[in-house]
Design a protein around this motif. Structure first.
Motif, mmCIF file in Angstrom:
data_model
loop_
_atom_site.group_PDB
_atom_site.id
_atom_site.type_symbol
_atom_site.label_atom_id
_atom_site.label_comp_id
_atom_site.label_asym_id
_atom_site.label_seq_id
_atom_site.Cartn_x
_atom_site.Cartn_y
_atom_site.Cartn_z
ATOM 1 N N CYS A 1 -2.585 -10.270 -3.816
ATOM 2 C CA CYS A 1 -2.754 -11.645 -4.289
ATOM 3 C C CYS A 1 -3.277 -11.694 -5.717
ATOM 4 N N ASP A 2 -3.285 -12.908 -6.275
ATOM 5 C CA ASP A 2 -3.807 -13.126 -7.624
ATOM 6 C C ASP A 2 -5.281 -13.511 -7.593
ATOM 7 N N THR B 1 -0.061 -19.719 4.980
ATOM 8 C CA THR B 1 0.183 -18.699 6.011
ATOM 9 C C THR B 1 -1.164 -18.165 6.487
ATOM 10 N N VAL C 1 -5.802 -15.777 -1.618
ATOM 11 C CA VAL C 1 -6.147 -15.462 -0.232
ATOM 12 C C VAL C 1 -7.616 -15.807 -0.003
ATOM 13 N N VAL D 1 -3.647 -17.682 3.438
ATOM 14 C CA VAL D 1 -2.863 -17.310 2.252
ATOM 15 C C VAL D 1 -2.236 -18.597 1.707
ATOM 16 N N ARG E 1 -0.589 -16.708 -5.844
ATOM 17 C CA ARG E 1 -1.019 -16.541 -4.454
ATOM 18 C C ARG E 1 -2.534 -16.316 -4.402
ATOM 19 N N GLU F 1 0.108 -20.277 -1.359
ATOM 20 C CA GLU F 1 1.018 -19.962 -2.472
ATOM 21 C C GLU F 1 1.450 -21.263 -3.147
ATOM 22 N N TRP F 2 1.332 -21.302 -4.450
ATOM 23 C CA TRP F 2 1.592 -22.539 -5.209
ATOM 24 C C TRP F 2 2.179 -22.152 -6.556
ATOM 25 N N ARG G 1 2.573 -23.339 0.186
ATOM 26 C CA ARG G 1 2.914 -22.568 1.389
ATOM 27 C C ARG G 1 1.636 -21.995 1.988
ATOM 28 N N THR H 1 4.579 -19.709 8.506
ATOM 29 C CA THR H 1 4.273 -20.394 7.251
ATOM 30 C C THR H 1 4.520 -21.891 7.406
#
Lengths: 343, 549
Positions: free
Chosen positions: A135-136, A91, A114, A105, A112, A107-108, A89, A82
């Motif tokens: 994920c969202d 990944t 993808v 991926v 998340r 993330e904030w 973030r 990561t």
């Protein structure tokens, strides 16, 4: 409540852009900072400032585009590692599509997303297997998003190729394959099926295959087809780019059986219009069932479709209460259409 | 079923006859009985099912699929059976065993209509996508893989090392799945025989005559006949049936019911030319073309394009085989037979008397009728032998007509020629200065000329449409052809018979290529004052001035 993806992940003329990280993902034109999912030309364009990708993708990109054209600065990120970019973030997870292919991926603030690039959920021997990530927001391709596309097991298609060699033992079997991914997959599948004769390669397939070999893959006895004579190619398997299998280059082959390995070969008219004698349904993309199963597995309430037959996939999403949105990204899918065009 | 699906798949995509034969031989070598015979019967159309209508297939799919997705899929694929075979969803739970070809054939022969949807759905559940397509094509009677019964017989002959004639003879005595036939071919039983069955006997063919060969031939040893421009047929009428066979041994009886009707009561094997004949005059080949490649024929076509057979030879009279007799003796028997029976829709192809080759050459030059392709020369003492022996029979075609046309489009060929632009569309100038396509040619050139043309086309492409290239309108090709016909189906209003490339005219600027009127003036069915004579010959039309001999 985490921010809605639309507030931080945006479609710009260059493509998908993560605003807080100031990163474009697979941009269609040169940008200062890019994450590249995989090295196919419709995802990995030349001339970016900084490029973040897996080591395999960086190697393939550099070989394809030339030293210095695959990003002024390259940063390698292994699967599962990561990186924090301005609080986002980042990944990379395997996408199973070609060597080094990754899902990005992001993330904030507790959300998340993808971005899957192109992906192949069924395991294949030449790259790390696809990993679904909950994920969202799931950003997906839809190349084969019609229920008529259900790819049969690739092993069965290889068996058809080998059966044809038995019926036509003197004819060269020339298989049209894309230079990155499909070629190496065919090689691995043929070897796994016990075919141990030399396999002859068109010159355009050699560079990508060498990169695969440099990452430890062994394809057995490979020989250059371009300098071979007709007699040596009697009853041999030759792999070549789709544009070469019926053009002047193919005149060196011995009464060839023209085969083409592509998911499009599932539809007879497609194969007919290409003049293919042995269509092989071997695809490096998710088929209809796999697209839908992946959307179910990641559990995202929202799915964005980058390119392909988005209307059918969005229709199928809606029936399960998943919100679908078509991004209509420019310049995508050209990798596949390249098999349709004459070169 | 899967092996049959693979065979169909291969045959559909394989244009070459030799490769088709290899696939059939492999099928014969590897498949168990009775599947092997059923498969052959199904692809040659000897066994056809029409149990399931497209409506049934569509209804089954509607029960299992989303209507919106089905509509998009059908729209994409374009073929109902293929769409259903691909979209058919897997059933949760265990898979039933896939049915064999024999099981399918047997069940279809006995199943009631009401049970059919349930049975077909069960099969679709048990099969993979390729096999589903094979099944759906099989039960809707739409295999269309371009394999004739004759080709299957040749494959059997190749595989078992037997003469194809012997297989032809045995064929009428067996039905699908042909078990007695296979037992005979495998040496385990005698040849099945149907005494006096209407079987095909391979035709005797002529070799082209080179002008220089004439001097060495004795005119007194040869007989001459007109070479009629229809299709060669063999009429076989016996007590067991009446059949019309094409030159290659395909049965075409159902397309020409008026001929099979006229054969009623006859007992003979005849060789002749099938023609469209109106009021005693032979119509151009284009008229006959309307009647070809049809399974059935409607009343209008029968009325407007009536067929007749012009007889050349008598192979059997009753059960007596005349093929060993010399031509003169067979001819005498044919004339006597004809005088006795006077069959409807048949006449004799007259002998053309001549004393010297010079005289015959003059007769040939004079014959410009649509229905005459040239002359046949047959040795008076020649027995009727299958195939194309060199010497006893010659065809002496009249000289072709030629035009200078401009290359407009080129398309890639197939098989060995797939890397070459080898199919050429050419055009002529209209009075208003537009170039109008008048035909396509894909032979007549040497390998060197093909390579040259391919290179020229690649270097002079102005547009691409898939496999077709539009080229600079700059290259003149001399096109040879046997006849021109007015035709409302062509933009130019004219169709060519046997067009081929005779020369590449790099010496001629495109602007000086021929005009469309020049070609229209050569059309044989253009309105004119002098009607055709009863025999279809006419002598008054001079060859065009620019014609090369």
């Amino acid at each position: 409540m985490p921010p809605h993806p639309e507030t931080w992940l945006k479609v710009t003329p260059a493509g998908l852009w993560c605003e807080p990280a100031n990163l474009h993902i697979d941009p269609a034109r040169a940008v200062p900072r890019a994450v590249i999912t995989h090295a196919h030309s419709d995802h990995a364009r030349p001339g970016h400032g900084a490029v973040l990708a897996t080591p395999e993708t960086l190697a393939l990109m550099t070989r394809r585009l030339g030293e210095g054209r695959a990003g002024e600065v390259q940063q390698a990120l292994r699967y599962g590692e990561t990186l924090d970019v301005n609080g986002v973030r980042v990944t990379l997870r395997p996408a199973g599509h070609v060597l080094g292919s990754a899902q990005v991926v992001l993330e904030w603030q507790g959300a998340r997303a993808v971005v899957s690039g192109d992906y192949t959920p069924r395991p294949q021997p030449t790259c790390a297997p696809f990993e679904p990530v909950a994920c969202d927001l799931f950003v997906t391709e839809a190349t084969f998003a019609l229920p008529v596309f259900r790819h049969p097991p690739a092993e069965g298609e290889i068996a058809r190729l080998l059966a044809s060699l038995r019926v036509f033992p003197d004819r060269t079997h020339v298989v049209g394959v894309y230079a990155l991914g499909k070629a190496q997959r065919l090689l691995a599948l043929l070897r796994a099926a016990g075919y141990d004769a030399p396999i002859w390669l068109h010159g355009a397939l050699a560079p990508m295959t060498e990169v695969y070999e440099s990452f430890g893959q062994d394809f057995g006895d490979l020989r250059p087809a371009t300098v071979a004579n007709k007699d040596a190619l009697r009853g041999a398997i030759v792999l070549a780019p789709p544009g070469a299998i019926q053009d002047r280059w193919a005149r060196r082959l011995n009464d060839p059986v023209v085969a083409l390995a592509s998911g499009w070969m599932r539809v007879r008219q497609r194969a007919k219009s290409r003049g293919v004698e042995l269509p092989l349904v071997i695809s490096d993309h998710a088929d209809w069932d796999e697209l839908n199963a992946t959307i179910d597995a990641v559990g995202a309430p929202e799915v964005w479709v980058t390119h392909g037959r988005e209307e059918a996939l969005i229709h199928a999403c809606a029936q399960r209460g998943v919100r679908g949105r078509a991004l209509h990204l420019i310049g995508r899918g050209e990798e596949d259409e390249a098999t349709e065009a004459e070169t | 079923m899967r092996a049959f699906a693979d065979l169909l798949e291969r045959l559909v995509f394989t244009p070459a006859r030799g490769a088709k034969l290899a696939l059939l031989r492999d099928w014969i070598a590897t498949q168990p009985d009775p599947d092997r015979g059923i498969g052959l019967a199904a692809i040659t159309g000897e066994l056809s099912f029409s149990a399931a209508k497209p409506g049934l297939i569509r209804a089954l799919a509607a029960e299992r699929t989303d209507p919106v997705l089905f509509a998009w899929s059908y729209d994409y694929v374009g073929d109902l059976a293929e769409t259903v075979s691909l979209i058919w969803p897997a059933r949760a739970g265990g898979k039933a065993a896939a049915p064999s070809l024999a099981e399918v054939a047997e069940t279809l022969a006995t199943a009631s209509k009401a049970d059919l949807p349930r049975i077909v759905a069960g099969w679709l559940d048990a099969l993979d996508a390729s096999s589903r397509l094979a099944l759906l094509k099989l039960i809707t009677g739409g295999l269309r893989v371009g394999v004739s019964a004759r080709l299957a017989k040749v494959a059997l002959a190749d595989h078992f090392g037997r003469p194809v004639d012997a297989i032809e003879e045995a064929w009428p005595a067996v039905d699908p799945p042909y078990l007695p036939l296979f037992r005979w071919l495998e040496g385990a039983a005698p040849q099945p025989r149907a005494i006096d069955a209407p079987v095909f006997r391979p035709l005797m063919l002529a070799t082209p005559l080179e002008e220089g060969e004439l001097a060495a031939l004795d005119p007194a040893a040869y007989r001459a006949e007109w070479k009629w421009d229809g299709i060669r047929v063999q009429l076989v009428a016996t007590r067991l049936g009446r059949k019309i066979w094409s030159r290659g041994g395909e049965e075409i009886s159902s397309a020409f019911p008026e001929i099979t009707e006229a054969m009623a009561g006859l007992h003979a094997v005849l060789d002749g030319e099938l023609l469209v004949v109106r009021d005693g005059a032979v119509a151009p080949f284009a008229d006959l073309q309307q009647r070809l490649n049809r399974k059935a024929v409607g009343p209008k076509l029968l009325r407007d394009h009536p067929c007749a057979v012009r007889l050349y030879d008598l192979l059997f009279e009753g059960e007596e085989d005349l093929r060993g007799l010399p031509f003169d003796a067979r001819r005498a028997r044919l004339e006597a037979w004809y005088a006795r029976h006077r069959p409807l829709r048949m006449d004799l192809s007259p002998l053309v008397p001549f004393a010297s080759w010079e005289e015959l050459a003059r007769l040939r030059e004079g014959a410009r009728a649509a229905a005459i392709e040239g002359l046949m020369l047959k040795r008076a003492d020649s027995p009727y032998v299958a195939g194309r022996p060199k010497g006893p029979w010659f065809k002496w075609k009249r000289d072709p007509l030629t035009i200078d046309a401009v290359l407009m489009y080129a398309q890639r060929g197939h098989g060995k020629r797939s890397s070459f632009y080898s199919d050429y569309t050419f055009g002529l100038w209209r009075a208003d200065g537009e170039l109008v396509p008048v035909g396509k040619a894909y032979f007549g050139f040497t390998d060197q000329e093909l390579a040259w043309l391919d290179r020229w086309i690649r270097n002079n492409t102005v547009n691409r449409f898939g496999p077709v290239r539009e080229v600079e309108k700059a290259l003149v090709l001399e096109i040879a052809f046997d006849a021109a016909q007015l035709s409302s189906r062509h933009k130019s209003g004219v169709a060519l018979r046997f067009p081929r490339i005779s020369r590449i005219r790099t010496d001629k600027p495109a602007g000086e290529a021929d005009r469309l009127e020049t070609l229209l003036a050569l059309a044989e069915n253009r309105p004119r004052e002098a009607p055709l004579t009863a025999s279809g010959t006419r002598g008054a039309v001079p060859p065009p001035a620019e014609r090369e001999v």
